[in-house]
Write a protein that holds these residues in place. Structure first.
Motif, short mmCIF file in Angstrom:
data_model
loop_
_atom_site.label_atom_id
_atom_site.label_comp_id
_atom_site.label_asym_id
_atom_site.label_seq_id
_atom_site.Cartn_x
_atom_site.Cartn_y
_atom_site.Cartn_z
N ILE A 303 0.81 -1.03 -0.20
CA ILE A 303 0.14 0.21 0.01
C ILE A 303 1.45 0.77 0.85
CG2 ILE A 303 -1.77 1.30 1.60
CD1 ILE A 303 -2.78 -1.19 2.01
N ARG A 304 2.00 0.69 0.81
CA ARG A 304 2.75 2.13 0.88
C ARG A 304 3.32 2.47 -0.64
NH1 ARG A 304 5.90 1.07 4.64
NH2 ARG A 304 5.29 1.53 6.73
N GLU A 305 3.97 1.34 -1.20
CA GLU A 305 4.71 1.69 -2.90
C GLU A 305 3.43 2.14 -3.39
OE1 GLU A 305 8.33 1.19 -3.64
OE2 GLU A 305 8.36 1.21 -0.97
N LYS A 309 3.49 5.80 -5.98
CA LYS A 309 3.95 5.27 -7.19
C LYS A 309 2.98 7.01 -7.94
CE LYS A 309 1.62 2.74 -9.15
NZ LYS A 309 0.49 1.57 -9.77
N TYR A 310 1.76 6.48 -6.90
CA TYR A 310 0.52 7.98 -7.75
C TYR A 310 1.23 9.50 -6.52
CZ TYR A 310 -2.67 4.89 -9.39
OH TYR A 310 -3.13 3.15 -9.97
N ASN A 316 5.46 15.27 -10.28
CA ASN A 316 6.28 15.19 -10.72
C ASN A 316 7.40 14.91 -10.54
OD1 ASN A 316 6.86 15.38 -13.91
ND2 ASN A 316 6.92 18.10 -13.63
N THR A 317 8.31 14.16 -10.23
CA THR A 317 9.14 14.01 -9.21
C THR A 317 8.87 12.24 -9.47
OG1 THR A 317 10.15 13.85 -7.58
CG2 THR A 317 8.07 13.02 -6.74
N THR A 318 10.17 11.40 -9.25
CA THR A 318 10.79 10.20 -9.08
C THR A 318 9.88 9.55 -7.89
OG1 THR A 318 12.00 10.11 -7.61
CG2 THR A 318 12.84 10.85 -10.15
N LYS A 319 9.96 7.98 -8.12
CA LYS A 319 9.14 7.65 -7.21
C LYS A 319 9.33 6.77 -6.17
CE LYS A 319 6.84 2.53 -6.39
NZ LYS A 319 6.85 1.64 -7.04
N HIS A 320 10.46 7.53 -5.64
CA HIS A 320 11.31 7.54 -4.41
C HIS A 320 11.73 8.42 -3.51
CE1 HIS A 320 14.97 6.81 -1.58
NE2 HIS A 320 15.29 7.64 -1.98
N ASN A 321 10.61 9.89 -4.39
CA ASN A 321 10.49 10.87 -3.63
C ASN A 321 8.93 11.14 -3.50
OD1 ASN A 321 13.09 11.51 -2.95
ND2 ASN A 321 12.66 12.16 -5.44
#
Length: 386
Positions: A303-305, A309-310, A316-321
């Protein structure tokens, strides 16, 4: 310096735990509570017996997750004593009370300083940990409470943690509130509804989970749910005819939440048109609201991931951020307060123990207004006083 910890696996002859639930709570909530309880009991067995009254204190005075965190901190402290040769023991359980009595305030302060940044060797790799002030303050509290309890029990002559060096923890007003703005929320909801701004690989999975993902985001945004509260939701938690659903708070308290039109439409759409086509893997998953494609209750990590992602698309950034679910809780709070709702009403909805916690989000909105006014300076005629 690295602290070495051996990670052991359960034996093949380990017995399966069966829960006999006679409470009103659903089985998955009881199972989660019991999982935390068992982890606490396992750590206590790794620690010296002279800490028994400390264990009793934690069990009766702090929340289960806090109890687990405190015990993990104490075990880590004892591992530190072994790695720095402040004890002759080879494992925490063998540390003697006499060795604890020989520790000084300086030893404790050096431990807290060590906790700022350290490495752990788990056998396969070395992991670097860096803790923030909030985590350091909790570690300080864990050790301080332990020594205070030992002093009260007469095991040590004085509480050496009274000599702690101060750790600067940001004041509530200094804490930066990270939350999505309303336009970013709309970008995120558009992405989960249409699949926009996704890679071909992401769209492939989105086609199979878009109704589930949308329901998850809407519940977070509407109620500011904690991750554990959403992860534990069941189909039976919802009573659409009465317009309400049940969640279980972090203190095990049952709370009834009203269902608005957008939530009802989104959740029912998911249940009827997506979840119904997924075969549950086990009997324990039959009532789970949010399932993985494999038919298992979604984990907190998955759920956290999903949220990262969304929110990354919205920012408008990377998934990591991307943002964590807790940032969507902050988004719900700032949005509600920004719409003129009472702080006390928002406190009740989000289940904050203290209204000062809710006020952090109100301060965030005040800062936004202050910045807006700052950029709207007008040239006016000034007259010097004679």
């Amino acid at each position: 310096m690295a602290i070495k910890r051996t990670i052991g696996a359960a034996g093949s002859d380990a017995k399966r735990l069966k829960i006999h639930n006679k409470s009103d709570k659903p089985d998955n909530v009881i199972e989660k509570e019991n999982e935390i309880y068992m982890k606490c009991e396992a750590i206590e067995r790794e620690l010296p017996s002279f800490l028994r009254s400390y264990f009793v204190y934690l069990k009766g005075n702090v929340l289960p997750m806090s109890r687990l965190a405190y015990l993990q901190d104490v075990r880590f402290f004892f591992d530190y004593l072994i790695s720095t040769s402040l004890t002759d023991a080879d494992v925490p359980k063998n540390i003697k009370l006499e060795e604890i009595r020989e520790l000084t305030s300086m030893d404790i302060n050096l431990f807290i300083d060590f906790c700022r940044k350290y490495t752990v060797d788990d056998g396969d790799k070395i992991i670097i940990y860096e803790n923030n002030n909030k985590t350091l303050a909790r570690k300080k509290s864990s050790i301080s409470v332990m020594f205070k309890q030992l002093y009260r029990d007469g095991f040590i002559d004085n509480n050496i943690t009274d000599g702690f060096d101060p750790i600067k923890v940001p004041k509530p007003g200094e804490r930066e509130i990270k939350a999505l703005q309303d336009d970013e929320v709309m970008i995120m909801l558009d992405a989960v509804s249409t699949g926009s701004n996704m890679t071909p690989h992401e769209r492939k999975y989105w086609e199979k989970t878009k109704l589930r993902d949308k329901a998850i985001l809407i519940l977070f945004l509407t109620y500011g749910l904690r991750l554990s509260e959403l992860q534990q939701l069941n189909i039976s938690s919802f009573n659409f005819s009465r317009g309400e659903f049940i969640i279980y708070r972090k203190r095990g308290k049952e709370s009834s939440m009203p269902i608005n039109q957008s939530v009802q439409m989104t959740v029912q759409d998911y249940i009827n048109n997506e979840r119904s086509s997924i075969a549950e893997e086990t009997e324990a998953d039959e009532d789970a609201l949010f399932l993985s494609l494999q038919g298992r209750r979604m984990t907190s990590r998955s759920i956290r991931e999903l949220v990262k992602k969304y929110t990354a698309i919205a920012l408008n950034t990377t998934k990591h951020n991307g943002y964590s679910p807790h940032k969507l809780r902050a988004t719900a709070a700032t949005s509600l307060i920004g719409r003129g709702n009472s702080i006390y009403d928002v406190q009740a909805l989000l289940d904050h123990e203290q209204v000062t916690t809710t006020q952090l989000y109100a301060s965030h909105k005040m800062n936004v207004k202050r910045d807006l006014v700052k950029d709207m300076e007008w040239e006016i005629e000034r007259k010097d006083n004679d």
